[in-house]
Scaffold this motif. Structure first.
Motif, PDB file in Angstrom:
ATOM      1  N   MET A  81       0.834  -1.203   0.000  1.00 38.19           N
ATOM      2  CA  MET A  81       0.000   0.000   0.000  1.00 38.19           C
ATOM      3  C   MET A  81       0.871   1.256   0.000  1.00 38.19           C
ATOM      4  SD  MET A  81      -3.033  -1.266   2.518  1.00 38.19           S
ATOM      5  CE  MET A  81      -4.102   0.144   2.298  1.00 38.19           C
ATOM      6  N   ARG A  82       1.966   1.237   0.756  1.00 38.06           N
ATOM      7  CA  ARG A  82       2.874   2.401   0.759  1.00 38.06           C
ATOM      8  C   ARG A  82       3.484   2.617  -0.624  1.00 38.06           C
ATOM      9  NH1 ARG A  82       4.715   0.137   5.992  1.00 38.06           N
ATOM     10  NH2 ARG A  82       3.674   1.357   7.591  1.00 38.06           N
ATOM     11  N   LEU A 134       1.174   6.784  -6.713  1.00 42.42           N
ATOM     12  CA  LEU A 134       0.096   7.734  -6.974  1.00 42.42           C
ATOM     13  C   LEU A 134       0.559   9.174  -6.776  1.00 42.42           C
ATOM     14  CD1 LEU A 134      -2.900   5.818  -5.365  1.00 42.42           C
ATOM     15  CD2 LEU A 134      -2.607   6.361  -7.786  1.00 42.42           C
ATOM     16  N   LYS A 135       1.411   9.399  -5.782  1.00 43.86           N
ATOM     17  CA  LYS A 135       1.945  10.752  -5.569  1.00 43.86           C
ATOM     18  C   LYS A 135       2.796  11.188  -6.754  1.00 43.86           C
ATOM     19  CE  LYS A 135       1.813  10.829  -0.522  1.00 43.86           C
ATOM     20  NZ  LYS A 135       2.583  10.874   0.720  1.00 43.86           N
ATOM     21  N   ARG A 172      -7.831   7.175   0.537  1.00 43.58           N
ATOM     22  CA  ARG A 172      -8.414   5.873   0.857  1.00 43.58           C
ATOM     23  C   ARG A 172      -7.333   4.896   1.321  1.00 43.58           C
ATOM     24  NH1 ARG A 172      -8.824   0.982  -0.910  1.00 43.58           N
ATOM     25  NH2 ARG A 172      -7.670   1.320  -2.823  1.00 43.58           N
ATOM     26  N   LEU A 173      -6.216   4.873   0.599  1.00 45.17           N
ATOM     27  CA  LEU A 173      -5.127   3.962   0.965  1.00 45.17           C
ATOM     28  C   LEU A 173      -4.503   4.330   2.307  1.00 45.17           C
ATOM     29  CD1 LEU A 173      -3.412   3.547  -2.521  1.00 45.17           C
ATOM     30  CD2 LEU A 173      -4.575   1.766  -1.218  1.00 45.17           C
ATOM     31  N   VAL A 174      -4.329   5.619   2.555  1.00 51.64           N
ATOM     32  CA  VAL A 174      -3.756   6.064   3.839  1.00 51.64           C
ATOM     33  C   VAL A 174      -4.689   5.698   4.984  1.00 51.64           C
ATOM     34  CG1 VAL A 174      -3.141   8.113   5.182  1.00 51.64           C
ATOM     35  CG2 VAL A 174      -2.304   7.865   2.837  1.00 51.64           C
ATOM     36  N   GLU A 216      -6.797   3.179   5.035  1.00 51.43           N
ATOM     37  CA  GLU A 216      -6.705   1.730   5.214  1.00 51.43           C
ATOM     38  C   GLU A 216      -5.390   1.335   5.892  1.00 51.43           C
ATOM     39  OE1 GLU A 216      -6.995  -2.321   2.522  1.00 51.43           O
ATOM     40  OE2 GLU A 216      -7.787  -0.450   1.706  1.00 51.43           O
ATOM     41  N   LEU A 217      -4.313   2.029   5.548  1.00 50.84           N
ATOM     42  CA  LEU A 217      -3.018   1.782   6.198  1.00 50.84           C
ATOM     43  C   LEU A 217      -3.109   2.064   7.701  1.00 50.84           C
ATOM     44  CD1 LEU A 217      -0.226   3.155   3.868  1.00 50.84           C
ATOM     45  CD2 LEU A 217      -0.173   1.004   5.102  1.00 50.84           C
ATOM     46  N   ASN A 218      -3.794   3.120   8.065  1.00 51.56           N
ATOM     47  CA  ASN A 218      -3.925   3.473   9.481  1.00 51.56           C
ATOM     48  C   ASN A 218      -4.791   2.469  10.244  1.00 51.56           C
ATOM     49  OD1 ASN A 218      -2.316   5.732   9.177  1.00 51.56           O
ATOM     50  ND2 ASN A 218      -4.035   7.073   8.723  1.00 51.56           N
ATOM     51  N   ARG A 219      -5.720   1.815   9.542  1.00 51.70           N
ATOM     52  CA  ARG A 219      -6.564   0.805  10.189  1.00 51.70           C
ATOM     53  C   ARG A 219      -5.829  -0.510  10.425  1.00 51.70           C
ATOM     54  NH1 ARG A 219     -10.547   2.595   6.513  1.00 51.70           N
ATOM     55  NH2 ARG A 219     -10.175   0.746   5.250  1.00 51.70           N
ATOM     56  N   ILE A 220      -4.819  -0.776   9.610  1.00 51.88           N
ATOM     57  CA  ILE A 220      -4.096  -2.061   9.744  1.00 51.88           C
ATOM     58  C   ILE A 220      -3.125  -2.012  10.901  1.00 51.88           C
ATOM     59  CG2 ILE A 220      -2.480  -3.626   8.613  1.00 51.88           C
ATOM     60  CD1 ILE A 220      -3.723  -2.900   5.971  1.00 51.88           C
TER      61      ILE A 220
END
Length: 157
Positions: free
Chosen positions: A80-81, A87-88, A149-151, A153-157
């Protein structure tokens, strides 16, 4: 029961037929019938696992499952990172492309002022500049939404 636990306990629950043979006065055991008088005996490895060993086996299985879960989460976070970084970069490229395209149109617009029919051309270029800005801004907002969205989800994991 977790699949890892089943796989770890599987070798301890195996059973097979074993033949007991008397060959020349010597008792032998084999997986294949060694004589016509061979006796079939039941052989199971489950007796090797005592009740006192069972909690250790379960703890090892749980530990292995927890390790696999941590590894899976770690790989998912890494992927994800990497996607966020890609994407950036895509966003930076879109911004550069937009700026280049708008600069080209602005240059054309400046040339239109020196032309007799320049007013019509200038208006056309202004509309094209607005359309280009809207197009790139929409693409960039889409990238930003995916990054957010990805960030999350990353914080939830």
């Amino acid at each position: 029961m977790k699949p890892v636990l089943i796989v770890l306990l599987l070798p301890f629950l195996v059973s097979a037929e074993v033949y007991k043979c008397d060959v020349g006065g010597v008792i032998t055991y084999s997986q294949v019938r060694c004589s016509a008088e061979a006796e079939v005996t039941a052989y199971a490895t489950e007796d090797l696992v005592t009740a006192s060993q069972q909690p250790i086996l379960e703890a090892n299985a749980n530990s292995a499952a927890a390790t696999m879960d941590r590894l899976s989460d770690s790989v998912k976070k890494r992927d994800m990172r990497l996607l966020v970084n890609k994407l950036k970069l895509d966003k930076e490229n879109k911004l550069k492309q937009r700026d280049i395209k708008l600069a080209e149109l602005k240059s054309s617009k400046d040339q239109a002022l020196n032309n007799l029919a320049g007013a019509v051309w200038e208006e056309s270029l202004s509309k094209e500049m607005a359309a280009v800005a809207i197009q790139y801004d929409t693409d960039i907002r889409g990238i930003d939404t995916e990054i957010d969205r990805l960030v999350d989800e990353l914080n939830r994991i």
